[in-house]
Design a protein around this motif. Structure first.
Motif, PDB file in Angstrom:
ATOM      1  N   THR A 226       0.798  -1.291  -0.011  1.00 28.12           N
ATOM      2  CA  THR A 226       0.072   0.018  -0.166  1.00 28.12           C
ATOM      3  C   THR A 226       0.851   1.317   0.174  1.00 28.12           C
ATOM      4  O   THR A 226       2.019   1.097   0.009  1.00 28.12           O
ATOM      5  CB  THR A 226      -0.895  -0.133   1.282  1.00 28.12           C
ATOM      6  N   VAL A 227       0.234   2.460   0.052  1.00 23.11           N
ATOM      7  CA  VAL A 227       1.225   3.503  -0.023  1.00 23.11           C
ATOM      8  C   VAL A 227       0.579   4.623   0.888  1.00 23.11           C
ATOM      9  O   VAL A 227      -0.725   4.623   1.110  1.00 23.11           O
ATOM     10  CB  VAL A 227       1.107   3.951  -1.673  1.00 23.11           C
ATOM     11  N   SER A 228       1.179   5.430   1.294  1.00 28.01           N
ATOM     12  CA  SER A 228       0.939   6.560   2.375  1.00 28.01           C
ATOM     13  C   SER A 228       1.444   7.941   1.862  1.00 28.01           C
ATOM     14  O   SER A 228       2.246   7.954   0.836  1.00 28.01           O
ATOM     15  CB  SER A 228       1.432   6.242   3.664  1.00 28.01           C
ATOM     16  N   THR A 345       1.220  -5.871   5.324  1.00 29.36           N
ATOM     17  CA  THR A 345       1.075  -5.392   4.002  1.00 29.36           C
ATOM     18  C   THR A 345       2.593  -4.061   3.913  1.00 29.36           C
ATOM     19  O   THR A 345       2.365  -3.322   4.853  1.00 29.36           O
ATOM     20  CB  THR A 345       0.063  -4.735   3.919  1.00 29.36           C
ATOM     21  N   PRO A 346       3.411  -4.164   3.274  1.00 28.65           N
ATOM     22  CA  PRO A 346       4.355  -3.185   3.302  1.00 28.65           C
ATOM     23  C   PRO A 346       3.704  -1.971   2.801  1.00 28.65           C
ATOM     24  O   PRO A 346       2.934  -1.932   1.949  1.00 28.65           O
ATOM     25  CB  PRO A 346       5.399  -3.801   2.074  1.00 28.65           C
ATOM     26  N   VAL A 347       4.413  -0.908   3.112  1.00 32.79           N
ATOM     27  CA  VAL A 347       3.877   0.626   2.752  1.00 32.79           C
ATOM     28  C   VAL A 347       4.916   1.364   2.116  1.00 32.79           C
ATOM     29  O   VAL A 347       5.930   1.487   2.542  1.00 32.79           O
ATOM     30  CB  VAL A 347       3.345   1.392   4.026  1.00 32.79           C
ATOM     31  N   LYS A 348       4.604   2.067   0.925  1.00 32.55           N
ATOM     32  CA  LYS A 348       5.523   2.961   0.393  1.00 32.55           C
ATOM     33  C   LYS A 348       5.246   4.252   0.936  1.00 32.55           C
ATOM     34  O   LYS A 348       4.050   4.696   0.809  1.00 32.55           O
ATOM     35  CB  LYS A 348       5.417   3.091  -1.321  1.00 32.55           C
ATOM     36  N   HIS A 349       6.126   4.782   1.546  1.00 37.59           N
ATOM     37  CA  HIS A 349       5.945   6.209   1.809  1.00 37.59           C
ATOM     38  C   HIS A 349       6.245   7.317   1.011  1.00 37.59           C
ATOM     39  O   HIS A 349       7.556   7.728   0.824  1.00 37.59           O
ATOM     40  CB  HIS A 349       6.696   6.226   3.165  1.00 37.59           C
ATOM     41  N   THR A 350       5.226   7.970   0.386  1.00 36.40           N
ATOM     42  CA  THR A 350       5.333   9.058  -0.567  1.00 36.40           C
ATOM     43  C   THR A 350       6.190  10.294  -0.114  1.00 36.40           C
ATOM     44  O   THR A 350       6.688  11.217  -0.910  1.00 36.40           O
ATOM     45  CB  THR A 350       4.366   9.365  -1.511  1.00 36.40           C
ATOM     46  N   ALA A 351       5.979  10.505   1.407  1.00 37.72           N
ATOM     47  CA  ALA A 351       6.324  11.908   1.831  1.00 37.72           C
ATOM     48  C   ALA A 351       7.893  11.925   1.794  1.00 37.72           C
ATOM     49  O   ALA A 351       8.413  12.915   2.033  1.00 37.72           O
ATOM     50  CB  ALA A 351       5.716  11.810   3.436  1.00 37.72           C
ATOM     51  N   LEU A 352       8.543  10.505   1.745  1.00 33.23           N
ATOM     52  CA  LEU A 352       9.873  10.989   1.750  1.00 33.23           C
ATOM     53  C   LEU A 352      10.556  10.886   0.363  1.00 33.23           C
ATOM     54  O   LEU A 352      11.634  10.841   0.239  1.00 33.23           O
ATOM     55  CB  LEU A 352      10.445   9.377   2.417  1.00 33.23           C
ATOM     56  N   GLY A 353       9.680  11.233  -0.651  1.00 31.09           N
ATOM     57  CA  GLY A 353      10.123  11.701  -2.072  1.00 31.09           C
ATOM     58  C   GLY A 353      10.453  10.355  -2.937  1.00 31.09           C
ATOM     59  O   GLY A 353      10.697   9.264  -2.440  1.00 31.09           O
ATOM     60  N   ARG A 354      10.339  10.523  -4.084  1.00 32.12           N
ATOM     61  CA  ARG A 354      10.623   9.900  -5.156  1.00 32.12           C
ATOM     62  C   ARG A 354      11.870  10.075  -6.119  1.00 32.12           C
ATOM     63  O   ARG A 354      11.951  11.001  -6.378  1.00 32.12           O
ATOM     64  CB  ARG A 354       9.496   9.550  -6.131  1.00 32.12           C
ATOM     65  N   PHE A 355      12.933   9.235  -5.806  1.00 28.89           N
ATOM     66  CA  PHE A 355      14.074   9.340  -6.426  1.00 28.89           C
ATOM     67  C   PHE A 355      14.692   8.044  -6.290  1.00 28.89           C
ATOM     68  O   PHE A 355      14.040   6.987  -5.956  1.00 28.89           O
ATOM     69  CB  PHE A 355      14.970  10.441  -5.902  1.00 28.89           C
ATOM     70  N   ARG A 356      16.119   7.793  -6.706  1.00 25.34           N
ATOM     71  CA  ARG A 356      16.850   6.745  -6.743  1.00 25.34           C
ATOM     72  C   ARG A 356      17.253   6.593  -5.544  1.00 25.34           C
ATOM     73  O   ARG A 356      18.599   6.914  -5.059  1.00 25.34           O
ATOM     74  CB  ARG A 356      18.109   6.863  -7.877  1.00 25.34           C
ATOM     75  N   HIS A 357      16.465   6.058  -4.524  1.00 22.87           N
ATOM     76  CA  HIS A 357      16.921   6.050  -2.880  1.00 22.87           C
ATOM     77  C   HIS A 357      18.004   4.877  -2.864  1.00 22.87           C
ATOM     78  O   HIS A 357      17.736   3.729  -3.143  1.00 22.87           O
ATOM     79  CB  HIS A 357      15.547   5.801  -2.132  1.00 22.87           C
ATOM     80  N   GLU A 358      18.979   5.510  -2.384  1.00 17.84           N
ATOM     81  CA  GLU A 358      20.060   4.579  -1.950  1.00 17.84           C
ATOM     82  C   GLU A 358      19.696   3.731  -0.636  1.00 17.84           C
ATOM     83  O   GLU A 358      19.734   2.501  -0.677  1.00 17.84           O
ATOM     84  CB  GLU A 358      21.608   5.427  -1.620  1.00 17.84           C
ATOM     85  N   GLY A 359      19.413   4.671   0.618  1.00 20.27           N
ATOM     86  CA  GLY A 359      18.985   3.836   1.686  1.00 20.27           C
ATOM     87  C   GLY A 359      18.074   4.776   2.370  1.00 20.27           C
ATOM     88  O   GLY A 359      17.443   5.882   1.799  1.00 20.27           O
ATOM     89  N   ALA A 360      18.084   4.413   3.658  1.00 16.03           N
ATOM     90  CA  ALA A 360      17.169   5.381   4.688  1.00 16.03           C
ATOM     91  C   ALA A 360      17.472   5.190   5.880  1.00 16.03           C
ATOM     92  O   ALA A 360      17.053   4.287   6.641  1.00 16.03           O
ATOM     93  CB  ALA A 360      15.476   4.774   4.324  1.00 16.03           C
ATOM     94  N   GLU A 361      18.493   6.031   6.371  1.00 15.26           N
ATOM     95  CA  GLU A 361      18.848   5.648   7.905  1.00 15.26           C
ATOM     96  C   GLU A 361      17.947   6.697   8.859  1.00 15.26           C
ATOM     97  O   GLU A 361      17.890   7.907   8.475  1.00 15.26           O
ATOM     98  CB  GLU A 361      20.661   6.343   7.890  1.00 15.26           C
ATOM     99  N   VAL A 362      17.759   6.155   9.819  1.00 13.24           N
ATOM    100  CA  VAL A 362      16.882   6.842  10.751  1.00 13.24           C
ATOM    101  C   VAL A 362      17.379   7.275  12.075  1.00 13.24           C
ATOM    102  O   VAL A 362      18.311   6.572  12.655  1.00 13.24           O
ATOM    103  CB  VAL A 362      15.761   5.731  10.987  1.00 13.24           C
ATOM    104  N   ILE A 363      17.182   8.411  12.728  1.00 14.89           N
ATOM    105  CA  ILE A 363      17.444   8.691  13.921  1.00 14.89           C
ATOM    106  C   ILE A 363      16.222   9.308  14.578  1.00 14.89           C
ATOM    107  O   ILE A 363      15.584  10.230  13.877  1.00 14.89           O
ATOM    108  CB  ILE A 363      18.830   9.732  13.748  1.00 14.89           C
ATOM    109  N   VAL A 364      16.263   9.198  15.860  1.00 11.89           N
ATOM    110  CA  VAL A 364      15.075   9.971  16.501  1.00 11.89           C
ATOM    111  C   VAL A 364      15.927  11.298  17.042  1.00 11.89           C
ATOM    112  O   VAL A 364      16.822  11.184  17.801  1.00 11.89           O
ATOM    113  CB  VAL A 364      14.648   9.266  17.659  1.00 11.89           C
ATOM    114  N   ASN A 365      15.335  12.360  16.687  1.00 16.31           N
ATOM    115  CA  ASN A 365      15.748  13.571  17.180  1.00 16.31           C
ATOM    116  C   ASN A 365      15.852  14.081  18.436  1.00 16.31           C
ATOM    117  O   ASN A 365      14.832  13.511  19.104  1.00 16.31           O
ATOM    118  CB  ASN A 365      15.417  14.744  16.152  1.00 16.31           C
ATOM    119  N   THR A 366      16.447  15.233  18.845  1.00 13.25           N
ATOM    120  CA  THR A 366      16.442  15.546  20.400  1.00 13.25           C
ATOM    121  C   THR A 366      14.969  15.701  20.642  1.00 13.25           C
ATOM    122  O   THR A 366      14.557  15.768  21.906  1.00 13.25           O
ATOM    123  CB  THR A 366      17.328  16.707  20.351  1.00 13.25           C
ATOM    124  N   ASP A 367      13.970  16.209  19.750  1.00  9.71           N
ATOM    125  CA  ASP A 367      12.888  16.673  20.233  1.00  9.71           C
ATOM    126  C   ASP A 367      11.917  15.660  19.889  1.00  9.71           C
ATOM    127  O   ASP A 367      10.540  15.936  20.057  1.00  9.71           O
ATOM    128  CB  ASP A 367      12.436  18.065  19.429  1.00  9.71           C
TER     129      ASP A 367
END
Ligand code: FEO
Ligand code: CA
Ligand code: CA
Ligand code: CA
Length: 675
Positions: A226-228, A345-367
């Motif tokens: 699905t897609v978000s 069901t896997p989700v494609k997250h469009t808010a992160l943009g469409r491009f040739r995504h290499e990866g997606a490293e995540v960090i929880v910010n200080t806030d």
């Protein structure tokens, strides 16, 4: 260990255990925050893998990143291993004192009912149950607190058909499609995607658990997603098969990825354009790659659609842009997969943009907001950052799984004064208006590249993995190479013309605030041979002839906050005299910039993966496309590889078995932390 639901007390026990495990790490007395507070804020307590059968399985899903927090507080131990000698031959090598065992290979069973692997009788049905081809990013999800059970999630980026199938020598992927039948194309589709496989440590050796109840194959042709986000349900996502624009099928070219603190897996769809096909040819009889797409022509051209790298569009109208002009808009996203529920069901997250995504490293910010870094791996393309609108809620997986639906995507402009401006891609702001072709935020996300062009983001030398340190605000950007950069195109952030060796930029989020509008940055490493003045390399002076590298690609941070780099020199490795491998790179103190070779791949392969277990006692690495790259220049072989005649038959070395991409588990002989 008996599965149980965690309480805060349990979490404390785990933290203390973690600290004991890291007790050789000095802590910085100047740290204004307690370690516990840092971890609680950044990573929450722990998450629960909620199985499909409704049985809660506790997992210390801090992962490597969370355990890094103690290291974030102070000086890190230097890498303590005897450097491996550079070189190239038919097998893999690891530094003395370590053992490297093959854990799972292309064709090995993932699902319990997978048939035995027969490379001469491949079928899509079999491949859908077996480990896929060209393993890339790896994530480890502990299943309990003993550290001896876990799930490995692995990307399968693409296929190397000439060594994968009998009779297909001669680059059939990109030029000779005659022999790629519908049946072969379907095997190719099934060999893409993701594998999730349970593994267990027994007698100091990791093994797969073929009947593991979380085991799953996700592929390019059969997995419904699905897609978000802003583009979900948009007209540009609608196709003949899906009038809703929300029911997508498959994921492909899954390159690198990321792991969320709430226990999900992110996978980046990279070179999606290559899978799209047109029947239209130009005046020279060549299949067209430009000027198609009708009203979407500008977008097609900017994304390179159709690439005609695979002939799937010949056999399946979905991949033929003449028939399904919107299907390419359904790829090029970050996909979130919940490994704890094999029916999810896997989700494609469009808010992160469409491009040739290499990866997606995540960090929880200080806030508490969640930040995702992602490179667009193409020459002269951009570095992006997503900041969630909502905040991370420790222990509330359902809420956290909505965080990537809404937020602000930005592209990076590296200013010459050493500052970095994050440029928000928000419809209606600045040039991102109807007049410039953006009707809504859906258009901005689908055409993120076009939006970032207008905002004047900095064109980079192929941004690959982007790795935030979990504690100190540093973010390392791998820029793999860009031989097309002309002298007139150099800038401070991409300082070398004809950049064949790549470089690494170190960015600093001020006060470790990864959502800040402005960062600072500096060039950390200029790759290449430090002995050759013309290369213009930049390393610690003690970096040895084996220790320098080129083409940084994937990277990882171990539990002590130290950086490890995987390289992808491609066919260029003969220029550097060694194959790809894993390099330990010092980031701080007097040794900053000192690199050492730890592991190297067999000839023709690329190094992907690196992924540590939370205790730093195992390093998983992915050996991708053995026998493929640059083997004409490998003197003992000296020709292109084929299925029948490959440069190496790694890892089986059996005369009837082709080379097989595989995951390797590295452990210290006799146990203990790596390096
Ligand atoms: Fe799939 Fe950019 O490496
Ligand atoms: Ca890569
Ligand atoms: Ca990484
Ligand atoms: Ca690569």
């Amino acid at each position: 260990m008996t599965p149980h639901r965690p309480s805060d007390d349990d979490a404390h026990t785990t933290l203390e255990e973690a600290f004991e495990a890291a007790d050789d790490v000095p802590t910085n007395p100047e740290l204004s925050d307690t370690i516990g507070a840092v971890i609680a804020r950044r990573y929450g307590r722990r998450e629960v893998l909620q199985g499909a059968l409704g049985v809660g399985v506790v997992t210390a899903l801090f992962g490597p990143a969370a355990l890094t927090a103690p290291a974030a507080a102070g000086a890190k131990p230097a890498f303590a291993f005897d450097e491996l000698a550079a070189g190239v031959d038919e097998t893999h090598h690891v530094a003395d004192g370590y053992e490297a065992h093959v854990l799972i290979r292309w064709g090995d069973p993932v699902l319990a009912d997978a048939p035995a692997f027969d490379p001469r009788a491949q079928t899509a049905d079999a491949q859908r149950k077996q480990f896929g081809y060209n393993n890339d990013y790896i994530a480890f999800f502990p299943l309990d607190e003993t550290g001896t059970r876990g799930l490995l999630a692995v990307n399968h980026e693409y296929v190397s058909s000439e060594v994968m199938f009998p009779g297909l020598g001669g680059r059939p992927d990109k030029s000779d499609f005659v022999k790629i039948t519908k049946e072969i194309a379907e095997v190719q589709m099934a060999a893409h995607g993701v594998s999730i496989v349970e593994i267990a440590l027994e007698n100091a050796r990791w093994r797969t658990v073929p009947a593991g109840r979380y085991n799953r194959r996700i592929d390019a042709a059969s997995t419904v997603m699905t897609v978000s986000g802003p583009a979900a349900g948009h007209a540009r996502l609608k196709t003949t098969a899906d009038a809703t624009g929300t029911r997508l099928v498959g994921t492909l070219n899954n390159c690198a990825g990321g792991q969320t603190p709430w226990g999900t897996y992110l996978t980046g769809e990279e070179n999606f354009h290559g899978y799209f096909w047109t029947d239209q040819k130009d005046e020279k009889g060549k299949r067209r790659t430009r000027g198609l797409g009708g009203p979407q022509r500008k977008s097609y051209d900017r994304y390179g659609v159709p690439g005609n790298w695979y002939n799937w569009g010949q056999h399946d109208a979905r991949f033929n842009v003449d028939r399904e002009p919107n299907e390419p808009n359904r790829f090029g996203w970050i996909v979130e997969i919940d490994p704890a529920d094999p029916t999810s069901t896997p989700v494609k997250h469009t808010a992160l943009g469409r491009f040739r995504h290499e990866g997606a490293e995540v960090i929880v910010n200080t806030d508490g907001r969640v930040v995702v870094y992602s490179g667009d791996d193409a020459r002269f393309d951009y570095l992006y950052r997503f900041v969630s609108k909502g905040t991370y809620r420790p222990g509330d997986k359902a809420a956290n799984m909505t965080l990537l639906r809404e937020g602000t995507l930005s592209a990076a402009r590296f200013n010459d004064d050493g500052t970095l401006s994050w440029l928000p891609l928000v419809h209606g702001q600045g040039p991102l208006t109807r007049e410039n072709g953006f009707e809504s935020q859906a258009d901005v996300t689908i055409d993120a590249r076009l939006a970032a062009d207008l905002l004047k983001a900095t064109p980079m030398d192929r941004p690959e993995d982007v790795q935030p340190h979990p504690g100190n605000g540093k973010v390392w950007v791998m820029l793999t190479n860009n031989s097309l950069r002309k002298p007139s195109q150099i800038d401070k952030a991409n300082p070398r013309a004809d950049n064949r060796f790549g470089h690494i930029i170190e960015m600093t989020a001020p006060g470790a605030n990864h959502a800040a509008d402005t960062f600072t940055w500096e060039i950390f490493i200029k790759c290449g041979d430090p002995k050759l003045a013309a290369v213009g390399a930049q390393w610690h002076p003690e970096t040895s002839a084996s220790g320098w590298f080129a083409a940084p690609d994937n990277c990882a941070i171990d539990a002590r906050g130290r950086l490890w780099i995987a390289t992808d020199r491609g066919g260029n490795w003969p220029r550097t005299g060694t194959t790809d491998g894993i390099y330990a790179l010092e980031t701080e103190g007097e040794r900053r910039g000192l690199s050492k070779l730890f592991f190297r791949v067999p000839v023709g392969a690329e190094m992907c993966g690196p992924c540590f277990t939370p205790d730093d006692e195992t390093l998983f690495v992915a050996v991708q496309h053995p026998a493929v790259d640059g083997v004409k220049n490998y003197k003992p072989f000296g020709r292109a590889s084929t299925f029948e005649d490959p440069a190496t038959r790694w890892p089986d070395f059996k005369p009837d078995m082709p080379p097989r991409p595989a995951i390797v588990a590295i452990r210290k002989t006799g146990g203990g932390k790596i390096a």
